[in-house]
Design a protein around this motif. Structure first.
Motif, PDB file in Angstrom:
ATOM      1  N   SER A  42      72.468  65.367   6.189  1.00 47.64           N
ATOM      2  CA  SER A  42      73.648  65.196   7.024  1.00 47.64           C
ATOM      3  C   SER A  42      74.596  64.156   6.432  1.00 47.64           C
ATOM      4  O   SER A  42      75.810  64.344   6.424  1.00 47.64           O
ATOM      5  CB  SER A  42      73.233  64.785   8.433  1.00 47.64           C
ATOM      6  N   ASP A  43      74.016  63.075   5.913  1.00 46.97           N
ATOM      7  CA  ASP A  43      74.851  62.038   5.306  1.00 46.97           C
ATOM      8  C   ASP A  43      75.568  62.561   4.070  1.00 46.97           C
ATOM      9  O   ASP A  43      76.730  62.231   3.826  1.00 46.97           O
ATOM     10  CB  ASP A  43      73.987  60.829   4.928  1.00 46.97           C
ATOM     11  N   ARG A  73      78.440  64.732   5.238  1.00 46.40           N
ATOM     12  CA  ARG A  73      79.533  63.929   5.780  1.00 46.40           C
ATOM     13  C   ARG A  73      80.307  63.226   4.671  1.00 46.40           C
ATOM     14  O   ARG A  73      81.509  63.007   4.773  1.00 46.40           O
ATOM     15  CB  ARG A  73      78.975  62.886   6.758  1.00 46.40           C
ATOM     16  N   GLY A  74      79.601  62.879   3.590  1.00 47.56           N
ATOM     17  CA  GLY A  74      80.251  62.185   2.493  1.00 47.56           C
ATOM     18  C   GLY A  74      80.945  63.102   1.503  1.00 47.56           C
ATOM     19  O   GLY A  74      81.541  62.628   0.534  1.00 47.56           O
ATOM     20  N   ASP A 103      84.624  63.712  11.422  1.00 49.02           N
ATOM     21  CA  ASP A 103      84.750  63.156  10.077  1.00 49.02           C
ATOM     22  C   ASP A 103      85.816  63.889   9.280  1.00 49.02           C
ATOM     23  O   ASP A 103      86.543  63.287   8.483  1.00 49.02           O
ATOM     24  CB  ASP A 103      83.405  63.247   9.345  1.00 49.02           C
ATOM     25  N   HIS A 108      80.789  68.539  11.250  1.00 48.75           N
ATOM     26  CA  HIS A 108      81.270  67.168  11.427  1.00 48.75           C
ATOM     27  C   HIS A 108      82.799  67.166  11.580  1.00 48.75           C
ATOM     28  O   HIS A 108      83.522  66.616  10.750  1.00 48.75           O
ATOM     29  CB  HIS A 108      80.867  66.302  10.227  1.00 48.75           C
ATOM     30  N   GLN A 161      79.090  58.942   0.558  1.00 52.31           N
ATOM     31  CA  GLN A 161      79.422  57.826   1.445  1.00 52.31           C
ATOM     32  C   GLN A 161      79.876  58.383   2.774  1.00 52.31           C
ATOM     33  O   GLN A 161      80.730  59.259   2.824  1.00 52.31           O
ATOM     34  CB  GLN A 161      80.546  56.994   0.832  1.00 52.31           C
ATOM     35  N   THR A 162      79.273  57.898   3.844  1.00 50.81           N
ATOM     36  CA  THR A 162      79.687  58.359   5.156  1.00 50.81           C
ATOM     37  C   THR A 162      80.811  57.488   5.685  1.00 50.81           C
ATOM     38  O   THR A 162      80.922  56.318   5.332  1.00 50.81           O
ATOM     39  CB  THR A 162      78.500  58.322   6.139  1.00 50.81           C
ATOM     40  N   ARG A 205      81.016  71.171   6.444  1.00 47.82           N
ATOM     41  CA  ARG A 205      81.385  69.838   6.944  1.00 47.82           C
ATOM     42  C   ARG A 205      82.400  69.940   8.072  1.00 47.82           C
ATOM     43  O   ARG A 205      82.314  69.214   9.073  1.00 47.82           O
ATOM     44  CB  ARG A 205      81.958  68.998   5.802  1.00 47.82           C
ATOM     45  N   THR A 247      68.403  63.795   8.019  1.00 42.99           N
ATOM     46  CA  THR A 247      69.397  62.728   8.071  1.00 42.99           C
ATOM     47  C   THR A 247      70.096  62.573   6.735  1.00 42.99           C
ATOM     48  O   THR A 247      71.315  62.438   6.647  1.00 42.99           O
ATOM     49  CB  THR A 247      68.727  61.408   8.483  1.00 42.99           C
ATOM     50  N   ALA A 248      69.303  62.611   5.658  1.00 39.13           N
ATOM     51  CA  ALA A 248      69.892  62.463   4.329  1.00 39.13           C
ATOM     52  C   ALA A 248      70.845  63.612   4.035  1.00 39.13           C
ATOM     53  O   ALA A 248      71.931  63.411   3.503  1.00 39.13           O
ATOM     54  CB  ALA A 248      68.785  62.406   3.286  1.00 39.13           C
TER      55      ALA A 248
END
Length: 379
Positions: A16-17, A20-21, A80, A77, A366-367, A73, A13-14
């Motif tokens: 991925s965040d 995305r950021g 995003d 994503h 930052q997502t 990314r 999760t981290a």
């Protein structure tokens, strides 16, 4: 046996965040590192050239890592990535990608040619073709999206508007630096292409600056989050001066080979006159940006990736200062450049330390949804 639900994969999760950021404003770190690497060899001190070459290598690693992560990314994503493209602030940073690449290309001339000769210049030329095309595409695509898909208003205008259009003049300046290291046939398209890229950028940048001055007069300074962005207008002014000076010095050889030798001194003179005018305008803006930044510091200047605006604009202004010194043989410009380089190095070190701190603690990732006004994560 009772099956227990597995714990969530926090590391995934981290990661991925973080991905995305990773928006295009991260490429400003490549821009800043690259311009510092190119300016350090100008200092008449032992070891500065080697230090600059080391930073150039570091910059290539930074740019490569950011490119790979950005492509990941886009693939992982896509929603995003589309949001970033349509974001009224973050989309402006797409211009940082070709500008970061330009510093690597210029490094092939400054550091590569002494080591590998003409092969480095030929590689710089090939990369320049891609960089110029990318800069021109960004300079058209982002304004088109501004006019058709994004939400903008005069009171929300910032100097970030300059970023997508300035990339073309950065490529124009690179053309003037690469051309003298190539044969006439290979240098010719760079000279003509450089002037076209200059035309794709500087007039638009001056239009934006005109409106930006109106915005400042009517709506005052931007918020503290974008306080450092007041240095951004120094970029097109310094780069525009540099492009005219370098193209003007490189053009006579190409024109003479085409039977247009009488035009060579004219372009050199235009380069000097235009370079002085833009450099003088840049001096005024440097003073203004310094005053406004001091005001923001007293009120509180939060750190974000926008602090990289301290580096590249001052760096290209420093490059144009050295170029004026070389052409005019006036010690004033060379001495002033020698003052700017240590200041630039200190600013780079400060912003690098703060950036590494923000990466280590995760504050700079930052997502979405992104901030509408700034698009900048804070630390």
């Amino acid at each position: 046996m009772i099956a227990h639900p597995s714990a969530p994969d926090t590391s995934r999760t981290a990661a991925s965040d973080v991905l995305r950021g990773l928006t295009p404003n991260w490429f400003t770190a490549s821009m800043g590192t690259g311009i510092v690497s190119l300016m350090l060899p100008h200092l008449p001190l032992p070891g500065t050239a080697a230090l600059g070459e080391g930073l150039w290598i570091l910059n290539m690693l930074i740019f490569a890592a950011l490119t790979v992560l950005s492509l990941a990314r886009i693939l992982l994503h896509p929603a995003d990535s589309r949001a970033t493209l349509l974001h009224p602030a973050q989309s402006m940073f797409l211009g940082a990608i070709p500008m970061g690449l330009a510093t690597i290309i210029n490094g092939l001339i400054v550091f590569g040619v002494p080591r590998w000769g003409v092969d480095a210049a030929l590689l710089a030329r090939d990369l320049w073709v891609f960089d110029g095309a990318l800069a021109a595409a960004v300079g058209l695509l982002v304004p088109y999206l501004m006019f058709t898909r994004q939400d903008h208003a005069l009171e929300r205008m910032t100097a970030l508007w300059l970023l997508p259009v300035v990339a073309s003049e950065v490529a124009a300046a690179s053309a003037g630096q690469i051309a003298p290291h190539l044969g006439v046939a290979a240098a010719t398209p760079l000279i003509y292409g450089g002037y076209v890229l200059f035309a794709l950028s500087v007039p638009l940048a001056l239009m934006i600056l005109t409106v930006f001055v109106l915005r400042l007069a009517q709506h005052k300074l931007p918020g503290a989050e974008l306080g450092v962005s007041m240095f951004l207008p120094l970029g097109p002014l310094g780069t525009g001066a540099l492009a005219l000076l370098q193209l003007g010095e490189a053009a006579p050889r190409v024109l003479a080979a085409q039977g247009l030798g009488e035009l060579g001194p004219i372009l050199t003179g235009v380069g000097l006159l235009g370079g002085l005018v833009l450099w003088g305008f840049g001096t005024w803006w440097l003073a203004l940006a310094t005053l406004t930044t001091l005001r923001f510091i007293r009120q509180g200047l939060p750190f974000n990736l926008g602090w990289w605006a301290f580096t590249f604009p001052l760096g290209v202004f420093t490059a144009s200062t050295f170029s004026l010194g070389s052409l005019t043989h006036l010690g004033f410009f060379t001495g002033l450049g020698d003052v700017f380089v240590p200041v630039l190095a200190v600013l780079w070190l400060l912003v690098t330390v703060r950036t590494v701190h923000g990466i280590w603690h995760g504050h700079l990732f930052q997502t979405p949804p992104l901030s509408r006004e700034t698009g900048l994560p804070r630390a």
